[in-house]
Write a protein that holds these residues in place. Structure first.
Motif, PDB file in Angstrom:
ATOM      1  N   GLU A 491       4.155  -0.159  -4.531  1.00  0.00           N
ATOM      2  CA  GLU A 491       3.615  -0.851  -3.360  1.00  0.00           C
ATOM      3  C   GLU A 491       2.097  -0.684  -3.237  1.00  0.00           C
ATOM      4  N   LEU A 492       1.641   0.567  -3.208  1.00  0.00           N
ATOM      5  CA  LEU A 492       0.217   0.816  -2.948  1.00  0.00           C
ATOM      6  C   LEU A 492      -0.707   0.267  -4.038  1.00  0.00           C
ATOM      7  N   PRO A 493      -0.385   0.427  -5.322  1.00  0.00           N
ATOM      8  CA  PRO A 493      -1.247  -0.195  -6.332  1.00  0.00           C
ATOM      9  C   PRO A 493      -1.339  -1.714  -6.183  1.00  0.00           C
ATOM     10  N   SER A 494      -0.199  -2.358  -5.828  1.00  0.00           N
ATOM     11  CA  SER A 494      -0.219  -3.808  -5.624  1.00  0.00           C
ATOM     12  C   SER A 494      -1.096  -4.173  -4.436  1.00  0.00           C
ATOM     13  N   ILE A 495      -0.980  -3.413  -3.347  1.00  0.00           N
ATOM     14  CA  ILE A 495      -1.770  -3.691  -2.145  1.00  0.00           C
ATOM     15  C   ILE A 495      -3.256  -3.537  -2.440  1.00  0.00           C
ATOM     16  N   ARG A 496      -3.600  -2.469  -3.159  1.00  0.00           N
ATOM     17  CA  ARG A 496      -5.010  -2.263  -3.545  1.00  0.00           C
ATOM     18  C   ARG A 496      -5.532  -3.477  -4.305  1.00  0.00           C
ATOM     19  N   SER A 497      -4.733  -3.964  -5.256  1.00  0.00           N
ATOM     20  CA  SER A 497      -5.131  -5.127  -6.044  1.00  0.00           C
ATOM     21  C   SER A 497      -5.300  -6.363  -5.168  1.00  0.00           C
ATOM     22  N   HIS A 498      -4.398  -6.549  -4.204  1.00  0.00           N
ATOM     23  CA  HIS A 498      -4.480  -7.722  -3.328  1.00  0.00           C
ATOM     24  C   HIS A 498      -5.777  -7.719  -2.516  1.00  0.00           C
ATOM     25  N   ILE A 499      -6.156  -6.558  -2.007  1.00  0.00           N
ATOM     26  CA  ILE A 499      -7.378  -6.465  -1.205  1.00  0.00           C
ATOM     27  C   ILE A 499      -8.608  -6.733  -2.070  1.00  0.00           C
ATOM     28  N   LEU A 500      -8.667  -6.098  -3.230  1.00  0.00           N
ATOM     29  CA  LEU A 500      -9.831  -6.266  -4.103  1.00  0.00           C
ATOM     30  C   LEU A 500      -9.973  -7.715  -4.562  1.00  0.00           C
ATOM     31  N   ILE A 524       7.687   5.562   6.352  1.00  0.00           N
ATOM     32  CA  ILE A 524       6.562   5.805   5.456  1.00  0.00           C
ATOM     33  C   ILE A 524       6.744   7.164   4.786  1.00  0.00           C
ATOM     34  N   ALA A 525       6.770   7.163   3.462  1.00  0.00           N
ATOM     35  CA  ALA A 525       6.921   8.413   2.721  1.00  0.00           C
ATOM     36  C   ALA A 525       5.725   9.322   2.972  1.00  0.00           C
ATOM     37  N   LYS A 526       5.968  10.616   2.955  1.00  0.00           N
ATOM     38  CA  LYS A 526       4.949  11.591   3.328  1.00  0.00           C
ATOM     39  C   LYS A 526       3.690  11.482   2.468  1.00  0.00           C
ATOM     40  N   GLU A 527       3.851  11.240   1.182  1.00  0.00           N
ATOM     41  CA  GLU A 527       2.725  11.217   0.251  1.00  0.00           C
ATOM     42  C   GLU A 527       1.834   9.983   0.423  1.00  0.00           C
ATOM     43  N   VAL A 528       2.325   8.960   1.128  1.00  0.00           N
ATOM     44  CA  VAL A 528       1.563   7.721   1.290  1.00  0.00           C
ATOM     45  C   VAL A 528       0.220   7.976   1.959  1.00  0.00           C
ATOM     46  N   GLY A 529       0.184   8.821   2.986  1.00  0.00           N
ATOM     47  CA  GLY A 529      -1.067   9.125   3.679  1.00  0.00           C
ATOM     48  C   GLY A 529      -2.122   9.678   2.739  1.00  0.00           C
ATOM     49  N   ASN A 530      -1.710  10.566   1.834  1.00  0.00           N
ATOM     50  CA  ASN A 530      -2.650  11.134   0.868  1.00  0.00           C
ATOM     51  C   ASN A 530      -3.192  10.060  -0.080  1.00  0.00           C
ATOM     52  N   GLN A 531      -2.288   9.179  -0.557  1.00  0.00           N
ATOM     53  CA  GLN A 531      -2.710   8.127  -1.476  1.00  0.00           C
ATOM     54  C   GLN A 531      -3.650   7.133  -0.808  1.00  0.00           C
ATOM     55  N   VAL A 532      -3.387   6.827   0.452  1.00  0.00           N
ATOM     56  CA  VAL A 532      -4.248   5.915   1.200  1.00  0.00           C
ATOM     57  C   VAL A 532      -5.658   6.501   1.301  1.00  0.00           C
ATOM     58  N   ALA A 533      -5.739   7.814   1.521  1.00  0.00           N
ATOM     59  CA  ALA A 533      -7.047   8.482   1.601  1.00  0.00           C
ATOM     60  C   ALA A 533      -7.774   8.422   0.256  1.00  0.00           C
ATOM     61  N   VAL A 534      -7.015   8.563  -0.826  1.00  0.00           N
ATOM     62  CA  VAL A 534      -7.607   8.476  -2.160  1.00  0.00           C
ATOM     63  C   VAL A 534      -8.153   7.070  -2.402  1.00  0.00           C
ATOM     64  N   TYR A 535      -7.367   6.052  -2.026  1.00  0.00           N
ATOM     65  CA  TYR A 535      -7.819   4.671  -2.202  1.00  0.00           C
ATOM     66  C   TYR A 535      -9.097   4.400  -1.414  1.00  0.00           C
ATOM     67  N   LYS A 536      -9.161   4.943  -0.232  1.00  0.00           N
ATOM     68  CA  LYS A 536     -10.345   4.777   0.613  1.00  0.00           C
ATOM     69  C   LYS A 536     -11.566   5.427  -0.040  1.00  0.00           C
ATOM     70  N   SER A 537     -11.362   6.623  -0.583  1.00  0.00           N
ATOM     71  CA  SER A 537     -12.465   7.370  -1.170  1.00  0.00           C
ATOM     72  C   SER A 537     -12.950   6.758  -2.481  1.00  0.00           C
ATOM     73  N   ILE A 538     -12.023   6.367  -3.338  1.00  0.00           N
ATOM     74  CA  ILE A 538     -12.396   5.908  -4.676  1.00  0.00           C
ATOM     75  C   ILE A 538     -12.691   4.408  -4.722  1.00  0.00           C
ATOM     76  N   PHE A 539     -11.804   3.613  -4.104  1.00  0.00           N
ATOM     77  CA  PHE A 539     -11.910   2.157  -4.236  1.00  0.00           C
ATOM     78  C   PHE A 539     -12.540   1.477  -3.013  1.00  0.00           C
ATOM     79  N   ALA A 571       1.328   9.233   8.699  1.00  0.00           N
ATOM     80  CA  ALA A 571       0.545   8.877   7.512  1.00  0.00           C
ATOM     81  C   ALA A 571      -0.752   9.677   7.420  1.00  0.00           C
ATOM     82  N   GLN A 572      -0.812  10.795   8.137  1.00  0.00           N
ATOM     83  CA  GLN A 572      -2.010  11.636   8.102  1.00  0.00           C
ATOM     84  C   GLN A 572      -2.147  12.321   6.750  1.00  0.00           C
ATOM     85  N   ILE A 573      -3.381  12.527   6.324  1.00  0.00           N
ATOM     86  CA  ILE A 573      -3.647  13.215   5.078  1.00  0.00           C
ATOM     87  C   ILE A 573      -3.295  14.690   5.226  1.00  0.00           C
TER      88      ILE A 573
END
Length: 581
Positions: A491-500, A524-539, A571-573
């Motif tokens: 889900e998250l990799p696809s969403i990142r691609s859609h936004i970019l 929402i799975a627990k790890e999603v919040g961490n991944q969202v923070a990574v996407y924000k920081s990197i992408f 979804a908190q980090i």
């Protein structure tokens, strides 16, 4: 035993036809192997491990006593209970295969198919019976497992029983469904029946005849019992039968009992006149064989549910009528011209070869949607957003999230993932009526969804729903998956691609200058919040996860799409806390 006339009946073991490619995908691992006891048990184990089929605790979690002494039985019973709950809590695909085999060997399900062992093995047979009829595969005990070319087309975007990506190209499986149903005959080697009907072409021909000769907008769902009990391919006589019945009785205040009595007469081979009620003697003698609910409700529901997968049948009149989808007139004419004649088959292999061949004229291709269809889809979303109360939207979204049935006469014919997309679009439009909402699911000429949005292509970046407000372009990305792995890895990799990709396209004309995504899931799975923070920081990509119930409650008080730009508690980090000295 002599064959008797039987109403058309679709197998309901896989009530949700969208699961068919999932089952077929797992079967593909065993192609060209012999269907032995061991293969049957292992395949069923993998189906359950992937949670494509989820047995209840009363079957998979309850030890079946096999004559062991009390001490041994207690040991097995505890082990079964422990393994069942371990599987219940496991992620999709991660439960140990040997443990699942142990569960299947020490529990029971009440099924017995001819030629198959009682229990879980027979359960597997029922899961693949209808797939045999559709020519997607060949699954028989002690025979070589085969998957047809059309079956392989269906699972082109699947792996391990699941879509390879969140937004797959659904044209492959939809084309496969269309090919299978276009060729399907009620009299096939897998289902003995004196009724010789090419079912889909019969429906298409009847609707066309009524439209041309009487200007009728499709057929009532209440007319389907006449179709499923009709004895042959004579569409003109059937169309005249439906027309005369409605001329006599109309559409209002026609009781279920009256329709049932007329349909029962069509099953009475001794009756010399079709358009009349069956005799009370015939009804009394056959009412437990041809049950009213089966003929009037269950089978018509299955008919519509499955034929909607062909994308050639539209819903009209608030779901009370089915009609031809005018967008696909070429395919409709091709089916009427090529698949209206009934064929005889010498054996199962001959039928399999015929059914499994691909018809290139029935392949769906990605095409730019017309502006008229886009306008119709948005108009339908707006209409539903005005007519549905918040409590109803919440109820329907939670219902589809929990795989519960709906009473809505239209929603019940929309598959789970697509239904969630439709309801999410309705919810956001109700929350913000001035928002421009473009839903990318496939829809009929009446704007009612067929299938969920496909992946990225030359015509689309692949987002589920695009919403626009002033300089903001946001995407709504609903999913039914509660799986941590699927949310993180797909889900998250696809969403990142859609936004970019959306930002890249939008920057060309400069209308939109802010992009983000609202990710909606039952949980929402627990790890999603961490991944969202990574996407924000990197992408530099903003994704805001929302659980369905929270999303609906929050939506009732928003003033702008930007109000959703919040990270909720679930979804908190997660961070390493410093020791306080």
């Amino acid at each position: 035993m002599a064959e008797r006339r039987k109403p058309i009946s679709f197998d309901t073991t896989l009530r949700n036809p969208e699961r068919i490619p999932q089952f077929l995908s797992l079967l593909s691992f065993y192609e060209n192997e012999i269907m032995t006891d061991d293969v049957a048990l292992e395949l069923e184990a993998k189906i359950i491990i992937q949670k494509i089929y989820a047995p209840s605790e009363s079957t998979l979690g309850t030890y079946f006593h096999t004559g062991n002494n009390e001490e041994t039985s207690d040991k097995h019973s505890k082990k079964v209970n422990d393994y069942y709950h371990e599987w219940l809590e496991s992620e999709v695909g991660e439960f140990d295969l040997s443990k699942m085999k142990y569960l299947l060997k020490n529990t029971i399900t009440k099924h017995k198919e001819a030629g198959w062992n009682y229990g879980w093995e027979s359960r597997l047979a029922t899961q693949f019976n209808f797939l045999n009829e559709l020519g997607l595969c060949f699954v028989k005990k002690n025979k070589v497992i085969k998957i047809s070319e059309n079956g392989k087309l269906m699972i082109k975007e699947y792996k391990d029983g699941h879509p390879k990506e969140d937004n797959i190209n659904t044209n492959y499986e939809l084309s496969s469904f269309l090919i299978a149903f276009s060729k399907y005959q009620t009299n096939n080697p897998f289902r003995k029946n004196t009724i010789k009907v090419n079912f889909f072409s019969l429906i298409l021909n009847v609707i066309s005849y009524l439209k041309i000769n009487y200007n009728r907008p499709g057929i009532s769902i209440q007319d389907i019992p006449f179709i499923i009990t009709w004895p042959n391919n004579d569409f003109k006589e059937l169309a005249e039968y439906i027309y005369k019945f409605r001329q006599k009785h109309g559409y209002q205040n026609v009781s279920n009992e009256l329709i049932y009595n007329y349909a029962m007469n069509l099953l009475d081979e001794s009756s010399t006149e079709k358009l009349k009620e069956a005799t009370s003697e015939f009804i009394e003698s056959k009412k437990n064989v041809y049950k009213l609910r089966k003929i009037l409700i269950e089978t018509p529901d299955e008919v519509i549910r499955k034929l909607r997968l062909t994308m050639l049948i539209s819903l009209r009149g608030a779901g009370r009528f089915i009609d031809l989808n005018n967008i696909e007139n070429d395919k409709i004419e091709h089916i009427k011209d090529n698949y209206s004649e009934n064929r005889e088959f010498q054996n199962e292999n001959e039928y399999y070869d015929y059914m499994g061949a691909i018809d290139d004229d029935l392949i769906f291709e990605d095409m730019q949607e017309s502006q008229d269809l886009l306008d119709i889809k948005e108009s339908v979303i707006q209409e539903w957003s005005k007519n549905l109360e918040w409590n109803t939207i919440k109820k329907e979204m939670l219902s589809v999230a929990h795989n519960s049935a709906t009473d809505n006469p239209i929603l019940k014919y929309i598959g789970g993932p697509t239904r969630l997309e439709f309801l999410s679009a309705i919810a956001i439009k109700k929350a913000l009526p001035n928002l421009k909402v473009i839903a990318n699911y496939k829809a009929d000429d009446n704007g009612i969804p067929f299938g969920h949005a496909s992946g990225s292509s030359s015509n689309s970046v692949g987002s589920d729903i695009d919403v626009y407000e002033n300089s903001v372009h946001a995407t709504l990305e609903p999913t039914l998956s509660k799986s941590r792995n699927f949310q993180i890895d797909h889900e998250l990799p696809s969403i990142r691609s859609h936004i970019l990709e959306s930002a890249k396209i939008d920057r060309k004309d400069g209308t939109y200058r802010e992009w983000f995504s609202i990710f909606i899931a039952p949980r929402i799975a627990k790890e999603v919040g961490n991944q969202v923070a990574v996407y924000k920081s990197i992408f530099k990509v903003d994704v805001f996860p929302w659980e369905i119930e929270d999303f609906i409650l929050f939506s009732q008080g928003v003033n702008s799409i930007k109000d959703y730009k919040l990270i909720r508690e679930y979804a908190q980090i997660e961070v390493l806390e410093e020791d306080i000295l």
